[in-house]
Write a protein that holds these residues in place. Structure first.
Motif, PDB file in Angstrom:
ATOM      1  N   LEU A   1     -26.619 -30.685  19.139  1.00 29.35           N
ATOM      2  CA  LEU A   1     -26.708 -32.086  18.745  1.00 29.35           C
ATOM      3  C   LEU A   1     -25.882 -32.214  17.472  1.00 29.35           C
ATOM      4  CD1 LEU A   1     -28.000 -34.961  18.766  1.00 29.35           C
ATOM      5  CD2 LEU A   1     -29.848 -33.992  17.397  1.00 29.35           C
ATOM      6  N   LYS A   2     -24.950 -33.183  17.421  1.00 31.10           N
ATOM      7  CA  LYS A   2     -24.144 -33.367  16.216  1.00 31.10           C
ATOM      8  C   LYS A   2     -24.015 -34.842  15.884  1.00 31.10           C
ATOM      9  CE  LYS A   2     -19.715 -33.239  18.637  1.00 31.10           C
ATOM     10  NZ  LYS A   2     -18.387 -32.638  18.709  1.00 31.10           N
ATOM     11  N   LEU A   3     -23.973 -35.140  14.578  1.00 30.33           N
ATOM     12  CA  LEU A   3     -23.846 -36.500  14.067  1.00 30.33           C
ATOM     13  C   LEU A   3     -22.934 -36.471  12.853  1.00 30.33           C
ATOM     14  CD1 LEU A   3     -27.648 -37.337  14.022  1.00 30.33           C
ATOM     15  CD2 LEU A   3     -26.011 -38.112  15.716  1.00 30.33           C
ATOM     16  N   GLY A   4     -22.196 -37.552  12.621  1.00 33.69           N
ATOM     17  CA  GLY A   4     -21.377 -37.565  11.421  1.00 33.69           C
ATOM     18  C   GLY A   4     -20.538 -38.805  11.252  1.00 33.69           C
ATOM     19  N   PRO A   5     -20.053 -38.996  10.021  1.00 31.66           N
ATOM     20  CA  PRO A   5     -19.164 -40.121   9.737  1.00 31.66           C
ATOM     21  C   PRO A   5     -17.746 -39.838  10.250  1.00 31.66           C
ATOM     22  CG  PRO A   5     -19.457 -38.810   7.773  1.00 31.66           C
ATOM     23  CD  PRO A   5     -20.358 -38.216   8.825  1.00 31.66           C
ATOM     24  N   VAL A   6     -17.024 -40.914  10.555  1.00 31.65           N
ATOM     25  CA  VAL A   6     -15.651 -40.819  11.058  1.00 31.65           C
ATOM     26  C   VAL A   6     -14.755 -41.695  10.195  1.00 31.65           C
ATOM     27  CG1 VAL A   6     -14.132 -41.344  13.003  1.00 31.65           C
ATOM     28  CG2 VAL A   6     -16.400 -40.405  13.427  1.00 31.65           C
ATOM     29  N   ILE A   7     -13.603 -41.163   9.845  1.00 30.52           N
ATOM     30  CA  ILE A   7     -12.585 -41.953   9.151  1.00 30.52           C
ATOM     31  C   ILE A   7     -11.463 -42.205  10.146  1.00 30.52           C
ATOM     32  CG2 ILE A   7     -10.921 -42.011   7.265  1.00 30.52           C
ATOM     33  CD1 ILE A   7     -12.815 -40.037   5.791  1.00 30.52           C
ATOM     34  N   LYS A   8     -11.249 -43.468  10.475  1.00 27.58           N
ATOM     35  CA  LYS A   8     -10.179 -43.846  11.387  1.00 27.58           C
ATOM     36  C   LYS A   8      -8.888 -43.980  10.583  1.00 27.58           C
ATOM     37  CE  LYS A   8     -13.533 -46.265  14.165  1.00 27.58           C
ATOM     38  NZ  LYS A   8     -14.027 -47.545  14.644  1.00 27.58           N
ATOM     39  N   ILE A   9      -7.827 -43.368  11.085  1.00 29.46           N
ATOM     40  CA  ILE A   9      -6.568 -43.342  10.350  1.00 29.46           C
ATOM     41  C   ILE A   9      -5.506 -44.206  11.027  1.00 29.46           C
ATOM     42  CG2 ILE A   9      -4.732 -41.831   9.481  1.00 29.46           C
ATOM     43  CD1 ILE A   9      -6.936 -39.586   9.513  1.00 29.46           C
TER      44      ILE A   9
ATOM     45  N   SER B   1      -8.252 -40.002  14.174  1.00 26.55           N
ATOM     46  CA  SER B   1      -9.395 -40.113  13.275  1.00 26.55           C
ATOM     47  C   SER B   1      -9.859 -38.717  12.877  1.00 26.55           C
ATOM     48  CB  SER B   1     -10.541 -40.886  13.933  1.00 26.55           C
ATOM     49  OG  SER B   1     -11.007 -40.212  15.077  1.00 26.55           O
ATOM     50  N   ALA B   2     -10.613 -38.642  11.796  1.00 32.39           N
ATOM     51  CA  ALA B   2     -11.180 -37.385  11.310  1.00 32.39           C
ATOM     52  C   ALA B   2     -12.674 -37.578  11.114  1.00 32.39           C
ATOM     53  CB  ALA B   2     -10.521 -36.966  10.004  1.00 32.39           C
ATOM     54  N   ALA B   3     -13.453 -36.552  11.465  1.00 35.60           N
ATOM     55  CA  ALA B   3     -14.903 -36.623  11.333  1.00 35.60           C
ATOM     56  C   ALA B   3     -15.408 -35.393  10.589  1.00 35.60           C
ATOM     57  CB  ALA B   3     -15.558 -36.702  12.706  1.00 35.60           C
ATOM     58  N   VAL B   4     -16.561 -35.548   9.967  1.00 37.73           N
ATOM     59  CA  VAL B   4     -17.249 -34.437   9.315  1.00 37.73           C
ATOM     60  C   VAL B   4     -18.648 -34.358   9.934  1.00 37.73           C
ATOM     61  CG1 VAL B   4     -17.968 -33.433   7.121  1.00 37.73           C
ATOM     62  CG2 VAL B   4     -15.929 -34.879   7.216  1.00 37.73           C
ATOM     63  N   PRO B   5     -18.739 -33.760  11.131  1.00 41.17           N
ATOM     64  CA  PRO B   5     -20.032 -33.720  11.813  1.00 41.17           C
ATOM     65  C   PRO B   5     -20.953 -32.642  11.246  1.00 41.17           C
ATOM     66  CG  PRO B   5     -18.380 -32.628  13.139  1.00 41.17           C
ATOM     67  CD  PRO B   5     -17.670 -33.195  11.941  1.00 41.17           C
ATOM     68  N   VAL B   6     -22.235 -32.923  11.299  1.00 42.73           N
ATOM     69  CA  VAL B   6     -23.281 -31.955  10.997  1.00 42.73           C
ATOM     70  C   VAL B   6     -24.115 -31.854  12.257  1.00 42.73           C
ATOM     71  CG1 VAL B   6     -25.297 -31.456   9.583  1.00 42.73           C
ATOM     72  CG2 VAL B   6     -23.286 -32.517   8.536  1.00 42.73           C
ATOM     73  N   GLY B   7     -24.404 -30.632  12.678  1.00 41.17           N
ATOM     74  CA  GLY B   7     -25.106 -30.473  13.939  1.00 41.17           C
ATOM     75  C   GLY B   7     -26.168 -29.403  13.884  1.00 41.17           C
ATOM     76  N   VAL B   8     -26.928 -29.338  14.966  1.00 43.91           N
ATOM     77  CA  VAL B   8     -27.945 -28.318  15.170  1.00 43.91           C
ATOM     78  C   VAL B   8     -27.643 -27.664  16.504  1.00 43.91           C
ATOM     79  CG1 VAL B   8     -30.406 -27.864  15.461  1.00 43.91           C
ATOM     80  CG2 VAL B   8     -29.659 -29.622  13.857  1.00 43.91           C
ATOM     81  N   SER B   9     -27.645 -26.323  16.520  1.00 44.48           N
ATOM     82  CA  SER B   9     -27.396 -25.572  17.753  1.00 44.48           C
ATOM     83  C   SER B   9     -28.561 -24.663  18.055  1.00 44.48           C
ATOM     84  CB  SER B   9     -26.139 -24.710  17.617  1.00 44.48           C
ATOM     85  OG  SER B   9     -24.994 -25.501  17.496  1.00 44.48           O
ATOM     86  N   TYR B  10     -28.804 -24.461  19.338  1.00 45.40           N
ATOM     87  CA  TYR B  10     -29.797 -23.494  19.796  1.00 45.40           C
ATOM     88  C   TYR B  10     -29.139 -22.638  20.869  1.00 45.40           C
ATOM     89  CZ  TYR B  10     -33.664 -21.289  22.096  1.00 45.40           C
ATOM     90  OH  TYR B  10     -34.485 -20.349  22.629  1.00 45.40           O
ATOM     91  N   PHE B  11     -29.265 -21.324  20.745  1.00 45.92           N
ATOM     92  CA  PHE B  11     -28.694 -20.388  21.699  1.00 45.92           C
ATOM     93  C   PHE B  11     -29.834 -19.749  22.488  1.00 45.92           C
ATOM     94  CE2 PHE B  11     -25.888 -20.838  18.141  1.00 45.92           C
ATOM     95  CZ  PHE B  11     -24.634 -20.931  18.710  1.00 45.92           C
ATOM     96  N   PHE B  12     -29.826 -19.906  23.810  1.00 43.44           N
ATOM     97  CA  PHE B  12     -30.866 -19.337  24.654  1.00 43.44           C
ATOM     98  C   PHE B  12     -30.801 -17.818  24.637  1.00 43.44           C
ATOM     99  CE2 PHE B  12     -30.549 -23.619  26.089  1.00 43.44           C
ATOM    100  CZ  PHE B  12     -31.821 -23.961  26.515  1.00 43.44           C
ATOM    101  N   GLU B  13     -31.956 -17.167  24.749  1.00 41.77           N
ATOM    102  CA  GLU B  13     -32.008 -15.713  24.674  1.00 41.77           C
ATOM    103  C   GLU B  13     -31.497 -15.053  25.950  1.00 41.77           C
ATOM    104  OE1 GLU B  13     -35.106 -12.027  24.166  1.00 41.77           O
ATOM    105  OE2 GLU B  13     -35.874 -14.022  24.570  1.00 41.77           O
ATOM    106  N   GLU B  14     -31.947 -15.491  27.086  1.00 42.77           N
ATOM    107  CA  GLU B  14     -31.649 -14.811  28.345  1.00 42.77           C
ATOM    108  C   GLU B  14     -30.359 -15.271  29.013  1.00 42.77           C
ATOM    109  OE1 GLU B  14     -33.396 -12.254  29.532  1.00 42.77           O
ATOM    110  OE2 GLU B  14     -34.713 -12.382  27.792  1.00 42.77           O
TER     111      GLU B  14
END
Length: 155
Positions: A128-136, A108-121
């Motif tokens: 967090l990522k979400l997206g549609p999937v095309i099953k092949i 399958s192929a997906a096109v995820p869109v996500g949000v990332s946070y990188f801690f300082e210390e």
């Protein structure tokens, strides 16, 4: 499962502003955990500034495939702040290969869109990522994927 993801997302939204001070994006190899649908497992990333190679090896929660290997790429294309806490929106493409189970092979192929946070210390990324999937393979179809997790980077 949806309730568990919602609770984890709420904890991250509350906890991240308490730990953030300034931005320091992490590069190098990251290993951690990814909890979501359709796959849960060990997550890995190789970060190069705004571009990242991503993957997850874990068990599949849908269909007859038991173990999946997801591999893909993503690009951080948008930055925004919530009360001074920087977040990064990323998008990419991911392919998943089912390697064990009743269906000996799936793709399958997906096109995820996500949000990332990188801690300082710490060399940690929360995502967090979400997206549609095309099953092949084994049959053509559409679906949905989503995950929440964290990675520890070895710099």
């Amino acid at each position: 499962m949806k309730k568990v993801l919602l609770v984890i997302a709420l904890v991250l939204v509350i906890a991240l502003p308490l730990t953030a001070a300034s931005y320091s994006k992490t590069n190098g190899v990251g290993v951690g955990i990814s909890l979501g649908y359709p796959s849960n497992g060990v997550a890995f990333k190789y970060g190069m500034d705004d571009f990242r190679l991503v993957g997850t090896l874990g068990w599949n929660l849908s269909g007859n495939t038991l173990i999946d290997l997801e591999v893909g790429a993503q690009y951080d294309w948008l930055e925004f702040d919530i009360e001074g806490v920087p977040f990064y929106v990323n998008a990419g493409i991911t392919g998943a290969i089912g390697v064990a189970g009743d269906d000996s092979f799936s793709l399958s192929a997906a096109v995820p869109v996500g949000v990332s946070y990188f801690f300082e210390e710490l060399p940690i990324e929360a995502f967090l990522k979400l997206g549609p999937v095309i099953k092949i393979i084994p049959a053509v179809g559409v679906g949905f994927s989503g995950a929440i997790g964290g990675l520890w980077y070895f710099e």
